[in-house]
Design a protein around this motif. Structure first.
Motif, mmCIF file in Angstrom:
data_model
loop_
_atom_site.group_PDB
_atom_site.id
_atom_site.type_symbol
_atom_site.label_atom_id
_atom_site.label_comp_id
_atom_site.label_asym_id
_atom_site.label_seq_id
_atom_site.Cartn_x
_atom_site.Cartn_y
_atom_site.Cartn_z
ATOM 1 N N THR A 1 1.005 -1.411 0.054
ATOM 2 C CA THR A 1 0.050 0.163 -0.387
ATOM 3 C C THR A 1 1.161 1.769 -0.128
ATOM 4 O OG1 THR A 1 -1.520 -0.870 0.884
ATOM 5 C CG2 THR A 1 -1.944 0.844 1.090
ATOM 6 N N ALA A 2 2.065 1.077 0.815
ATOM 7 C CA ALA A 2 3.021 2.550 1.198
ATOM 8 C C ALA A 2 2.917 3.140 -0.302
ATOM 9 C CB ALA A 2 3.778 2.695 1.764
ATOM 10 N N ALA A 3 4.144 1.695 -0.861
ATOM 11 C CA ALA A 3 3.928 1.764 -2.383
ATOM 12 C C ALA A 3 3.511 2.516 -3.459
ATOM 13 C CB ALA A 3 5.143 0.391 -2.596
ATOM 14 N N GLN A 4 2.544 1.600 -3.604
ATOM 15 C CA GLN A 4 1.253 2.123 -4.513
ATOM 16 C C GLN A 4 0.747 4.200 -4.090
ATOM 17 O OE1 GLN A 4 -1.484 -0.522 -3.684
ATOM 18 N NE2 GLN A 4 -0.599 -2.106 -5.513
ATOM 19 N N GLU A 5 0.851 4.212 -2.874
ATOM 20 C CA GLU A 5 0.845 6.232 -2.359
ATOM 21 C C GLU A 5 2.022 6.075 -2.856
ATOM 22 O OE1 GLU A 5 0.118 5.704 1.435
ATOM 23 O OE2 GLU A 5 -1.683 4.909 0.930
ATOM 24 N N GLU A 6 2.666 6.097 -2.666
ATOM 25 C CA GLU A 6 4.501 6.635 -3.879
ATOM 26 C C GLU A 6 4.267 6.434 -4.727
ATOM 27 O OE1 GLU A 6 7.855 9.098 -2.946
ATOM 28 O OE2 GLU A 6 6.255 7.925 -1.060
ATOM 29 N N ILE A 7 3.801 5.971 -5.861
ATOM 30 C CA ILE A 7 3.478 5.935 -6.884
ATOM 31 C C ILE A 7 2.675 7.036 -7.306
ATOM 32 C CG2 ILE A 7 3.509 4.391 -9.540
ATOM 33 C CD1 ILE A 7 4.667 1.815 -7.897
ATOM 34 N N VAL A 8 1.935 6.998 -6.840
ATOM 35 C CA VAL A 8 0.662 7.995 -7.144
ATOM 36 C C VAL A 8 1.076 9.532 -6.432
ATOM 37 C CG1 VAL A 8 -1.805 8.209 -6.517
ATOM 38 C CG2 VAL A 8 -1.230 6.103 -6.894
#
Length: 315
Positions: free
Chosen positions: A304-311
């Motif tokens: 989840t943290a990685a996806q939020e960083e990408i967005v």
């Protein structure tokens, strides 16, 4: 008075000359002003050209710098995504090896663990910090599963073999008068190890109820530090906690002594044996399932943290 014509002509010439000198001076002065104005105009034109050239150069430099920064950011994003993907792949591989119903060689698990540690180090370099912190949480949960795998594949089979050896020994033991259960021969180390193991389960259950988190480990530390003066005389210890730790240490010593005397048993890692011997099978598997659940939760938090960083970087 009559003037001669030559006198009249000379007077006229003198008059004209007197009037013409100031006129010439005024014309020269006007020409000087005009030339000065022309020079100023030319300088202004040159200044404007320099300013325009400087503006064009600055715009080009800013554009090049912006492009370079964008390329750097793009490269950094790609490096991070690659590191995150590699780490997640290695974490899933370790989890698969540790939870698979088919037993895997310890060497395979060790290699997978080392690959995970290398990918974690790479992830720490590219960041960001919050993602690295999530990755450490994932790695920590997998460390517990590694210990569980070692116990399931190496320690548990040893205990199963001890059970079989004890079952083989008991039919040849005669029940003495007043005895409810046959006594093992004094030199039968498998029986000694099994008895010690059951004693450890009983004692550590009591210890955990009293708030002692790692009873076997804390018992050894109490002996090493001198808190328990003589582990052989723990019965005389007035402090209930120390008396219990002394009894646990004695039972663990009997377990190690018993295991050392059984031929053909593999050498067990002392740390894993100490931390796992205090758990009976049902407790161990409950703990194992909780660690699997903890890994899943840590993995989901990392993803989840990685996806939020990408967005966030994309916007």
């Amino acid at each position: 008075m009559n003037l001669e014509p030559e006198v009249i002509a000379a007077g006229i010439t003198a008059l004209v000359t007197g009037v013409g000198v100031p006129a010439v001076f005024l014309q020269a002065r006007a020409a000087t002003k005009s030339a000065h104005a022309a020079r100023e105009a030319a300088q202004a034109t040159r200044d404007a050209g320099h300013a325009q050239a400087e503006a064009v150069y600055k715009a080009a430099l800013d554009g090049a710098r912006t492009h370079a920064q964008e390329q750097t950011e793009q490269w950094r994003r790609e490096q991070r995504r690659d590191a995150w993907t590699e780490f997640l792949h290695n974490a899933d591989h370790v989890e698969d090896l540790c939870t698979s119903k088919r037993h895997h060689a310890s060497a395979d698990v060790s290699d997978a663990w080392q690959a995970l540690r290398r990918s974690l180090a790479k992830l720490e370099l590219v960041g960001p910090r919050d993602i690295a912190a999530r990755a450490h949480d994932v790695t920590k949960t997998l460390g517990g599963l590694i210990d569980d795998h070692y116990f399931i594949t190496l320690v548990e089979p040893v205990f199963e073999r001890l059970n079989a050896m004890r079952a083989e020994a008991h039919p040849y033991i005669v029940i003495g008068p007043g005895e409810d259960w046959p006594t093992c021969p004094p030199d039968h180390r498998a029986c000694l190890a099994q008895d010690a193991l059951h004693a450890i389960w009983r004692l550590t259950s009591t210890a955990r109820a009293q708030g002692i988190a790692q009873p076997v480990v804390e018992a050894e530390e109490a002996v090493d530090s001198g808190e328990i003066a003589d582990p052989r005389c723990y019965e005389d210890e007035p402090d209930e906690r120390l008396r219990l730790l002394g009894e646990i240490n004695g039972a663990y010593g009997d377990l190690v002594y018993g295991l050392d005397g059984v031929r053909g048993l593999p050498e067990l890692d002392d740390h894993v044996l100490m931390t796992r011997a205090c758990l009976d099978p049902s407790e161990f598997y409950r703990q194992h399932e909780s660690r699997v659940t903890a890994f899943s939760a840590a993995r989901e938090a990392f993803l989840t943290a990685a996806q939020e960083e990408i967005v966030g970087t994309a916007s």
